[in-house]
Enzyme design. Structure first.
Site, PDB file in Angstrom:
ATOM      1  N   GLY A  26       0.793  -1.231   0.000  1.00  0.00           N
ATOM      2  CA  GLY A  26       0.000   0.000   0.000  1.00  0.00           C
ATOM      3  C   GLY A  26       0.821   1.274   0.000  1.00  0.00           C
ATOM      4  CE  LYS A  27       6.655   0.261  -2.103  1.00  0.00           C
ATOM      5  NZ  LYS A  27       6.252  -1.141  -1.883  1.00  0.00           N
ATOM      6  CD  GLU A  69       7.618   2.103  -8.069  1.00  0.00           C
ATOM      7  OE1 GLU A  69       8.487   1.377  -7.536  1.00  0.00           O
ATOM      8  OE2 GLU A  69       6.480   1.696  -8.367  1.00  0.00           O
ATOM      9  CD  GLN A  94      11.608   0.790  -5.686  1.00  0.00           C
ATOM     10  OE1 GLN A  94      11.146   1.551  -4.872  1.00  0.00           O
ATOM     11  NE2 GLN A  94      10.846   0.138  -6.567  1.00  0.00           N
ATOM     12  CB  CYS A 107       4.072 -14.338   4.330  1.00  0.00           C
ATOM     13  SG  CYS A 107       4.612 -15.859   3.515  1.00  0.00           S
ATOM     14  CB  CYS A 158       2.753 -18.540   6.399  1.00  0.00           C
ATOM     15  SG  CYS A 158       3.942 -17.267   6.869  1.00  0.00           S
ATOM     16  CB  CYS A 216       7.462 -14.502   6.245  1.00  0.00           C
ATOM     17  SG  CYS A 216       7.559 -16.288   6.023  1.00  0.00           S
TER      18      CYS A 216
END
Ligand SMILES: [Zn+2]
Length: 191
Positions: free
Chosen positions: A14-15, A88, A90, A145, A147, A182
């Site tokens: 949700g960035k 973005e 990064q 994740c 899980c 994860c």
């Protein structure tokens, strides 16, 4: 004093939604937010930040060659910028992170950068590396994740459904997809 914030996460945390919501808060108060996003990400067309839940806004594009200090000084002369948003993040270069630090410390404009912490091999991106090292505030946006644990890692999955274990950090025009996992499940698939 203005500060440099780095909101980091895996994929699909949700960035863009968070960025657009925060930018809207400025607009609503009659202030001027200015948004930048990486030119190489054209998933949603050029010059736009779009979120998965349907929000979108126009944005300035940056490439590794963009002088952000110069560009922002020019924009700020037209009308004072109240807050700068970078999606973005990064993909920023080390030099561009230094240019954003100039904007924060010398122009007193808060900068909120949003980006992935690591790539599909769990290596940091250049932009993330320096934002993690130099930002005033680090804020983790969380996703989960399959899980149910926190997913801080990104797995690149090829067209056959297998985890990709080598390749370029930025894949252009392929059919691969990405899934946030994860650390345990990332390690089982990739390491
Ligand atoms: Zn897991």
């Amino acid at each position: 004093m203005a500060q440099l914030y780095f909101y980091y996460s895996a994929m699909n945390a949700g960035k863009s939604t968070s960025l657009l919501q925060s930018a809207y808060n400025y607009t609503e108060r009659g202030m001027r937010p200015e948004i930048f996003t990486a030119a190489l990400d054209d998933r949603f067309g050029k010059g736009k930040v779009a979120s998965r839940i349907g929000l979108e806004s126009s944005a300035n594009l940056f490439t590794p060659k963009t002088d952000l200090q110069d560009t922002i000084q020019t924009l700020n002369k037209e009308k004072v910028i109240d807050c700068l948003f970078i999606d973005e993040a990064q993909f920023l270069t080390k030099q561009q992170v230094q240019q954003l630090i100039y904007v924060v410390d010398n122009m007193n404009i808060p900068v909120l950068a949003y980006g992935l912490r690591t790539d599909f091999l769990a290596e940091t991106f250049e932009g993330s590396r320096y934002l993690l090292a130099w930002a005033d505030k680090l804020i983790e946006l969380k996703t989960i994740c399959h899980c149910g644990r926190k997913a801080a890692f990104v797995v690149r999955i090829d067209e056959h459904g297998n985890a990709v274990k080598e390749g370029e950090q930025v894949e252009v025009g392929g059919n691969d997809r990405y899934e946030s996992m994860c650390r345990k499940h990332f390690a089982e698939l990739v390491w």
